[in-house]
Scaffold this motif. Structure first.
Motif, short mmCIF file in Angstrom:
data_model
loop_
_atom_site.label_atom_id
_atom_site.label_comp_id
_atom_site.label_asym_id
_atom_site.label_seq_id
_atom_site.Cartn_x
_atom_site.Cartn_y
_atom_site.Cartn_z
N MET A 173 0.83 -1.21 0.00
CA MET A 173 0.00 0.00 0.00
C MET A 173 0.86 1.26 0.00
O MET A 173 0.50 2.26 -0.62
CB MET A 173 -0.93 0.02 1.21
N ARG A 174 1.99 1.20 0.73
CA ARG A 174 2.90 2.38 0.75
C ARG A 174 3.39 2.67 -0.66
O ARG A 174 3.37 3.83 -1.10
CB ARG A 174 4.07 2.12 1.68
N ALA A 175 3.81 1.62 -1.36
CA ALA A 175 4.30 1.79 -2.73
C ALA A 175 3.20 2.36 -3.61
O ALA A 175 3.43 3.32 -4.37
CB ALA A 175 4.78 0.46 -3.27
N ILE A 176 1.99 1.81 -3.49
CA ILE A 176 0.87 2.29 -4.31
C ILE A 176 0.54 3.75 -3.97
O ILE A 176 0.34 4.58 -4.86
CB ILE A 176 -0.37 1.39 -4.10
N THR A 177 0.53 4.05 -2.66
CA THR A 177 0.18 5.41 -2.22
C THR A 177 1.18 6.43 -2.76
O THR A 177 0.78 7.50 -3.25
CB THR A 177 0.13 5.49 -0.68
N TRP B 188 -9.59 13.45 5.93
CA TRP B 188 -9.37 14.04 7.25
C TRP B 188 -7.89 13.98 7.62
O TRP B 188 -7.34 14.90 8.23
CB TRP B 188 -10.22 13.34 8.32
N VAL B 189 -7.23 12.89 7.22
CA VAL B 189 -5.79 12.75 7.49
C VAL B 189 -5.00 13.77 6.66
O VAL B 189 -4.13 14.46 7.18
CB VAL B 189 -5.32 11.31 7.16
N LEU B 190 -5.36 13.87 5.36
CA LEU B 190 -4.58 14.74 4.46
C LEU B 190 -4.74 16.22 4.77
O LEU B 190 -3.78 16.98 4.66
CB LEU B 190 -4.99 14.48 3.01
N TYR B 191 -5.95 16.64 5.10
CA TYR B 191 -6.21 18.09 5.21
C TYR B 191 -6.36 18.61 6.64
O TYR B 191 -6.41 19.82 6.84
CB TYR B 191 -7.45 18.45 4.38
N ALA B 192 -6.48 17.72 7.63
CA ALA B 192 -6.62 18.20 9.02
C ALA B 192 -5.55 17.60 9.93
O ALA B 192 -4.79 18.33 10.56
CB ALA B 192 -8.02 17.89 9.54
N ALA B 193 -5.50 16.27 9.96
CA ALA B 193 -4.60 15.60 10.91
C ALA B 193 -3.13 15.88 10.63
O ALA B 193 -2.38 16.29 11.52
CB ALA B 193 -4.86 14.10 10.89
N THR B 194 -2.72 15.70 9.38
CA THR B 194 -1.29 15.83 9.06
C THR B 194 -0.80 17.28 9.10
O THR B 194 0.15 17.59 9.82
CB THR B 194 -0.98 15.18 7.69
N PRO B 195 -1.43 18.22 8.36
CA PRO B 195 -0.85 19.58 8.36
C PRO B 195 -0.97 20.30 9.70
O PRO B 195 -0.15 21.17 10.00
CB PRO B 195 -1.65 20.32 7.28
N TYR B 196 -1.97 19.98 10.50
CA TYR B 196 -2.17 20.73 11.76
C TYR B 196 -1.94 19.88 13.01
O TYR B 196 -2.16 20.36 14.13
CB TYR B 196 -3.57 21.35 11.78
N GLY B 197 -1.54 18.66 12.82
CA GLY B 197 -1.18 17.79 13.95
C GLY B 197 -2.31 17.48 14.91
O GLY B 197 -2.09 17.35 16.12
N LEU C 164 -5.65 2.59 4.33
CA LEU C 164 -5.27 3.59 5.34
C LEU C 164 -4.11 3.15 6.22
O LEU C 164 -3.59 3.94 7.01
CB LEU C 164 -6.48 3.92 6.21
N MET C 165 -3.72 1.89 6.09
CA MET C 165 -2.64 1.36 6.93
C MET C 165 -1.36 2.19 6.88
O MET C 165 -0.70 2.39 7.91
CB MET C 165 -2.33 -0.09 6.55
N PRO C 166 -0.96 2.71 5.69
CA PRO C 166 0.31 3.48 5.65
C PRO C 166 0.31 4.73 6.53
O PRO C 166 1.37 5.24 6.84
CB PRO C 166 0.44 3.87 4.17
N TYR C 167 -0.85 5.23 6.92
CA TYR C 167 -0.90 6.45 7.71
C TYR C 167 -0.74 6.20 9.22
O TYR C 167 -0.69 7.15 10.00
CB TYR C 167 -2.22 7.20 7.46
N ILE C 168 -0.72 4.93 9.61
CA ILE C 168 -0.64 4.57 11.03
C ILE C 168 0.82 4.30 11.39
O ILE C 168 1.50 3.58 10.66
CB ILE C 168 -1.49 3.32 11.33
N PRO C 169 1.34 4.78 12.51
CA PRO C 169 0.68 5.51 13.58
C PRO C 169 0.93 7.03 13.54
O PRO C 169 0.42 7.72 14.41
CB PRO C 169 1.35 4.92 14.83
N LEU D 27 -2.27 8.92 11.57
CA LEU D 27 -3.50 8.36 12.14
C LEU D 27 -3.10 7.57 13.38
O LEU D 27 -2.30 6.63 13.28
CB LEU D 27 -4.13 7.44 11.07
N THR D 28 -3.65 7.96 14.53
CA THR D 28 -3.24 7.29 15.78
C THR D 28 -3.60 5.80 15.74
O THR D 28 -2.85 4.96 16.23
CB THR D 28 -3.93 7.97 16.98
N GLY D 29 -4.75 5.50 15.19
CA GLY D 29 -5.18 4.10 15.11
C GLY D 29 -6.43 3.99 14.28
O GLY D 29 -7.03 5.00 13.89
#
Lengths: 244, 282
Positions: free
Chosen positions: A212-216, B184-193, B208-213, B216-218
């Motif tokens: 998924m990381r690669a795709i993203t 929500w991750v791209l426009y709120a969580a990431t830029p403004y923490g 969504l797995m790549p955004y954890i942790p 995205l906290t969980g």
């Protein structure tokens, strides 16, 4: 002119949003652009409604195949719109009792609520639930171990299907007592990792995550280059063919 | 036997799937759930917030995915109410207001002391996909001037002094697609923490797995995670033990188990037929 003006609007808005992200002084410009975007998005609902009516009416008048479905769509749309706008069956709100139309359109017991609760909700849920039947049929007819890749996919599917239920824990309940026999924590942890629920986690957190990381990253690069083409006016496909 | 399965009409498969789902529901089959590490991290992220924290409840789903997502939305709402968090409901999906109303009905039923405008507010639906996120993250009232009842946010105690959602202690997003957790991750969580947790459908969760942790906290993925979350909630708050509404996902794991086993059996039968036919053709 018909294509140049939208092109200028899209390019200007795009660049304003990019600049606003990097330069704090221009942040309010970005906010203004987004406020406009939100207003246009709301107006697009009205436009979408007219477009739907136009297309369905055309289909009915031309007696195209499936025009009966178009008639049902159109009728449902008009009835829902009328009931929502006229607030049929809505009682006045307690805050503004002197205004008969002050109640909420989706008030419990009102006609719109009834349509939503007893038509839209069960129909939507049914459409989604029908997937289970098609997946079952497809699993029976098409999921074949024809080559090595298919075998790997099948094994992964079995592990995840079992690991996402209590069956996974039950089937591999012998793993924990076996792991306890080994003194070495490395060996013990490896054996615990053979539990189906743990293997499912490993598949999700290692193999899926890496893919998924690669795709993203790939998608992000693609989006960046496409966005740049749109902003510079190289890609104009979003403006349509311009024939109508 | 071989001919029977080879020529099996798919309507028999449909009927068997119906029984595989219906029988465990009617029999009330329940199985114990052991919360995974991911579920624990989501639970503790919300539970460790100080009492009375501000939480944005973004419920971006519709009736099609309600069966999968409503239990986790309800579990999040219950947990926030038990921790006396202040909840700000909103949605980016047109059918979302009804999903929010269901949570509010639950709050009114189970937490009668929770007061509208003081403890929670319903800001309703905003069109524009991710557009409203980009705006409310810097200027809330420019995008949302009133709640669903038409009351100005300046007149509601909970929102009177709220400038933007950067003042939130956490964003809880339950989503079934676009716009949803990713936006929500791209426009709120990431830029403004802003700390963010999500609840998603099974199809969406791998994306969504790549955004954890970090971003995205969980995340709770699908009904299985919702069931584990409900179990954890019951373990931590025993007053929910007799609340049947708080165990919806746990009840749904019965049909899920039988349906999954049935799918495996179907795949095995299908492959057995495939190999027998292949051997005969040689």
């Amino acid at each position: 002119m018909k294509r140049t003006v939208p092109l200028i609007i899209a390019a200007t808005t795009g660049f304003v949003l990019i600049v606003a992200y990097f330069i704090p002084y221009t942040e309010t410009w970005g906010e203004t652009a987004m406020a406009w975007f939100n207003i246009i998005a709301a107006v697009a609902f009205v436009l979408g409604g007219f477009n739907l009516m136009k297309n369905q009416l055309q289909k009915i008048s031309d007696r195209r195949p499936g025009w009966g479905y178009a008639a049902v769509t159109l009728l449902s749309f008009v009835i829902t719109l009328f009931i929502g706008l006229a607030k049929v069956g809505v009682t006045p709100s307690t805050t503004y009792p002197e205004h008969p139309w002050a109640g909420s359109y989706d008030q419990e017991g009102a006609a719109f609520w009834w349509l939503y609760e007893y038509l839209f909700l069960p129909l939507s849920a049914t459409m989604f639930a029908m997937l289970a039947f098609y997946i079952a049929s497809a699993a029976f007819r098409a999921f074949r171990a024809k080559n090595v890749e298919a075998v790997i996919l099948l094994i992964t599917a079995f592990i995840v299907l079992l690991g996402r239920t209590y069956a996974g824990i039950w089937l591999t309940s012998w793993v924990d007592p076996l792991a306890a026999r080994f003194e070495s924590p490395v060996v013990s942890q490896f054996i615990v990792g053979l539990r189906l629920d743990r293997m499912t986690e490993t598949i999700m957190n290692v193999f899926n995550l890496a893919g998924m990381r690669a795709i993203t990253i790939g998608i992000a690069l693609g989006v960046a280059s496409t966005s740049l083409k749109v902003l510079l006016g190289v890609d104009r496909s979003y403006l349509g063919s311009g024939e109508d | 036997m071989f001919e029977f399965f080879r020529d099996l009409d798919r309507r028999w498969v449909f009927l068997a799937m119906l029984l595989a789902v219906a029988v465990p529901i009617l029999a009330g089959a329940r199985f114990p759930e052991e919360p995974s590490q991911m579920v624990r991290s989501v639970f503790h992220a919300i539970d460790n917030l100080p009492e009375g924290s501000r939480v944005l409840m973004a419920l971006d789903y519709d009736p099609a995915s309600e069966g999968e997502l409503h239990p986790m939305a309800a579990a999040f709402t219950r947990q926030c109410a038990l921790k006396n968090h202040k909840m700000y409901f909103m949605t980016l999906w047109p059918p979302g207001p009804v999903m929010i109303q269901k949570q509010i009905n639950m709050l009114q039923r189970e937490f009668p002391d929770y007061e509208y405008g003081i403890d929670y507010v319903n800001m309703g639906f905003r069109p524009g996909y991710e557009g409203p996120i980009k705006l409310i993250v810097t200027d809330l009232k420019r995008a949302i001037s009133a709640d669903v009842h038409g009351t100005s946010l300046d007149q509601i105690p909970l929102t009177r002094d709220l400038k933007n959602i950067q003042q939130m202690d956490m964003i809880i997003n339950v989503s079934a697609g676009y716009p949803g957790a990713k936006e929500w991750v791209l426009y709120a969580a990431t830029p403004y923490g802003i700390p963010t947790v999500a609840g998603t459908t099974g199809v969406q969760s791998p994306l969504l797995m790549p955004y954890i942790p970090n971003q995205l906290t969980g995340m709770l993925g699908a009904i299985k995670a919702a069931a584990e979350y409900e179990q954890m909630l019951i373990d931590e708050y025993p007053q929910l033990k007799d609340n049947r509404q708080a165990q919806e996902a746990l009840r749904r794991m019965g049909p899920q188990l039988v349906a999954h086993v049935f799918l495996i059996v179907l795949i095995l039968i299908g492959n057995t037929i495939f190999f027998i036919e292949r051997r005969r053709s040689r």
